[in-house]
Enzyme design. Structure first.
Site, mmCIF file in Angstrom:
data_model
loop_
_atom_site.group_PDB
_atom_site.id
_atom_site.type_symbol
_atom_site.label_atom_id
_atom_site.label_comp_id
_atom_site.label_asym_id
_atom_site.label_seq_id
_atom_site.Cartn_x
_atom_site.Cartn_y
_atom_site.Cartn_z
ATOM 1 N N ASN A 88 0.858 -1.186 0.000
ATOM 2 C CA ASN A 88 0.000 0.000 0.000
ATOM 3 C C ASN A 88 0.891 1.232 0.000
ATOM 4 O O ASN A 88 1.745 1.381 0.878
ATOM 5 C CB ASN A 88 -0.914 -0.005 1.232
ATOM 6 C CG ASN A 88 -1.862 1.190 1.248
ATOM 7 O OD1 ASN A 88 -1.436 2.329 1.360
ATOM 8 N ND2 ASN A 88 -3.144 0.920 1.126
ATOM 9 N N SER A 128 -5.191 -0.402 -2.721
ATOM 10 C CA SER A 128 -5.698 0.947 -2.500
ATOM 11 C C SER A 128 -6.842 0.816 -1.498
ATOM 12 O O SER A 128 -7.776 0.036 -1.717
ATOM 13 C CB SER A 128 -6.202 1.540 -3.825
ATOM 14 O OG SER A 128 -6.524 2.899 -3.640
ATOM 15 N N GLU A 129 -6.764 1.531 -0.389
ATOM 16 C CA GLU A 129 -7.613 1.206 0.755
ATOM 17 C C GLU A 129 -9.100 1.521 0.565
ATOM 18 O O GLU A 129 -9.919 1.149 1.387
ATOM 19 C CB GLU A 129 -7.078 1.846 2.048
ATOM 20 C CG GLU A 129 -7.073 3.352 2.102
ATOM 21 C CD GLU A 129 -5.759 3.964 1.631
ATOM 22 O OE1 GLU A 129 -5.022 3.301 0.873
ATOM 23 O OE2 GLU A 129 -5.482 5.123 2.013
ATOM 24 N N ASN A 130 -9.453 2.169 -0.538
ATOM 25 C CA ASN A 130 -10.884 2.338 -0.807
ATOM 26 C C ASN A 130 -11.514 1.048 -1.348
ATOM 27 O O ASN A 130 -12.718 0.989 -1.565
ATOM 28 C CB ASN A 130 -11.128 3.499 -1.779
ATOM 29 C CG ASN A 130 -10.408 3.331 -3.093
ATOM 30 O OD1 ASN A 130 -9.248 2.928 -3.140
ATOM 31 N ND2 ASN A 130 -11.102 3.622 -4.177
ATOM 32 N N SER A 144 -11.381 -4.232 3.043
ATOM 33 C CA SER A 144 -10.110 -3.596 2.736
ATOM 34 C C SER A 144 -9.282 -3.386 4.004
ATOM 35 O O SER A 144 -8.078 -3.645 4.030
ATOM 36 C CB SER A 144 -10.362 -2.256 2.044
ATOM 37 O OG SER A 144 -9.146 -1.672 1.678
#
Lengths: 218, 243
Positions: A23, A46-48, A88
């Site tokens: 990340n 991608s943390e979304n 996530s």
């Protein structure tokens, strides 16, 4: 000579192993994706809610439903997966993401990091940074060694509100590669043309010089 | 099976029962996957004193940002705000309260709220301003803070496809917080791009089962892009060449 942003990113990318899930934060960390060494594949999280983030789209691929955590339009690579926000952060909090690379205002000798809030300035929020520093197996902080006025950013104790405690193990700056060990910064590598004395002078917290300080390969 | 038909045809019906001072949980990440028509209906209704739980608060003139124009929001619970000037102004004036919550904790609070779990321990935020005043407990030599679940009087959700029974499928990263939001509303309203008949969605591929959903409405979406970034280089499909 202090390293450029690209050179710092290049050095960061040397940390990655083939098959790592990574990340990358906004700024220099994002640049690291461009310098992954030959023969090594990493998958970007991608943390979304996207694992397998690809390049920015071409004009004809633009899709409002495909964005990254910085809210920029993005693509997914072959073999990507998309999921909800709780999933996530389960990956992140559960320690499944191999590397998190992020920027910081300050880091201290106890591995504490301050990266989200400057008192007196408008606070926009921490986004996913606190979750990332609490969860990733390996966290690399990238930043300039000093601020714009030349003040050290590697300190005995962070002065700004923290993002996480006892979580930073590795720091890559424009001058050096350091580890956080036993309440000190352990100097491992120096930038080409930068002396140990320079680094010592620009480091606020206790600095221990490794027996074999090598030159950063960039 | 008419008892399971959740479809409503007007936005008035969709948001019927929303009153001043209620808590509304909204799906979406930035402007991606937001229930545009339901937000517009809240603006039309003029409901005030709302607590809105959403990762962000839209931008000036779009998304949840439009609810700031008539000062309908009393409090925002978000991980990242301030993409809009009006938000900043109302915050500095003291007209708006903000509870900044780490993104993963926010998602988990919604998930817990919908799953009947009143609180959970997380390492996120320990030793930071987020952890102040919260119970700390140590597990396996590591300290964790207790975070409480969130539920809402209403949850407003944006789906790609929904069937009449309220089963939902999301598209790409427009999924984000929507599935958690859907579970956490006393009344959950789904605004979908397309409404299909039961059986048209593959049961194995449904993201949100209809049991969580009370109302479904077909919406028209502008789908505004917040940060349009295009690639200038030759397309490459490997991750390491990205960005």
């Amino acid at each position: 000579m202090a390293l450029s942003r690209d050179q710092i990113a290049m050095r960061v990318a040397q940390e990655f192993k083939d098959g790592d899930y990574v990340n990358l934060g906004i700024g220099i960390p994002t640049l690291a994706a461009s310098f992954v060494p030959e023969g090594i594949s990493v998958m970007l999280q991608s943390e979304n809610g996207l694992l397998g983030m690809g390049p920015y789209p071409h004009e004809d691929e633009l899709d409002a439903d495909m964005i990254n955590a910085g809210k920029e339009t993005v693509t997914a690579i072959t073999g990507a997966s998309i999921f909800n926000s709780a999933e996530s952060f389960a990956m992140i909090r559960g320690g499944h993401v191999d590397f998190t690379v992020l920027g910081a205002f300050e880091v201290d000798v106890n591995g504490n990091i301050a990266s989200w809030m400057i008192p007196g300035k408008l606070v926009k929020g921490m986004g996913g940074a606190m979750d990332l520093v609490a969860g990733a197996k390996n966290i690399i902080v990238t930043m300039t060694h000093t601020d714009k006025r030349g003040n050290p950013k590697l300190l005995s104790e962070c002065t700004l509100p923290l993002t996480g405690v006892n979580c930073i193990t590795r720091i890559i700056t424009d001058l050096a590669v350091l580890e956080v060990v036993d309440g000190a910064f352990l100097l491992k590598e120096r930038a080409p043309g930068v002396t140990v004395e320079d680094i010592q002078a620009k480091t606020g917290g206790k600095l221990v010089v490794s027996e074999n300080v090598t030159e950063m390969q960039v | 099976m008419s008892g399971f038909d959740k479809v409503v045809t007007t936005y008035q019906e969709a948001m019927d029962g929303l009153t001043d001072g209620m808590t509304v949980i909204a799906g979406g990440f930035g402007l991606c996957g937001i229930p545009e028509g339901l937000i517009a209906q809240v603006k039309t209704m003029g409901t005030k004193g709302l607590t809105v739980v959403s990762n962000n608060c839209g931008v000036d003139g779009f998304g949840l940002g439009i609810l700031l124009e008539d000062k309908q929001i009393k409090k925002m619970v978000s991980s990242y705000v301030g993409e809009n000037a009006l938000f900043e102004k109302q915050l500095l004036n003291g007209e708006l309260e903000v509870e900044l919550t780490p993104q993963g904790t926010l998602a988990e609070k919604m998930r817990a709220g919908g799953a009947g779990i009143p609180a959970f321990y997380t390492a996120t935020g320990y030793g930071t301003p987020v952890g102040e005043g919260k119970e700390v407990k140590t597990f396996n030599d590591r300290p964790y803070i207790l975070e409480e679940a969130i539920s809402g009087d209403f949850a407003i959700v944006k789906a790609w496809k929904a069937d009449r029974y309220g089963n939902c499928v999301y598209r790409h990263t427009a999924q984000n917080f929507n599935p958690m939001a859907a579970t956490a509303g006393t009344i959950t309203v789904v605004e979908a791009e397309e409404i299909v008949e039961p059986g048209e969605l593959n049961p194995s591929e449904i993201h949100t089962p209809g049991i969580y959903v009370n109302r479904v409405i077909k919406g028209e979406f502008e789908k505004r892009i917040e940060r349009r970034v295009v690639s200038k280089t030759v397309q490459n499909t490997t991750a390491k060449e990205s960005q």
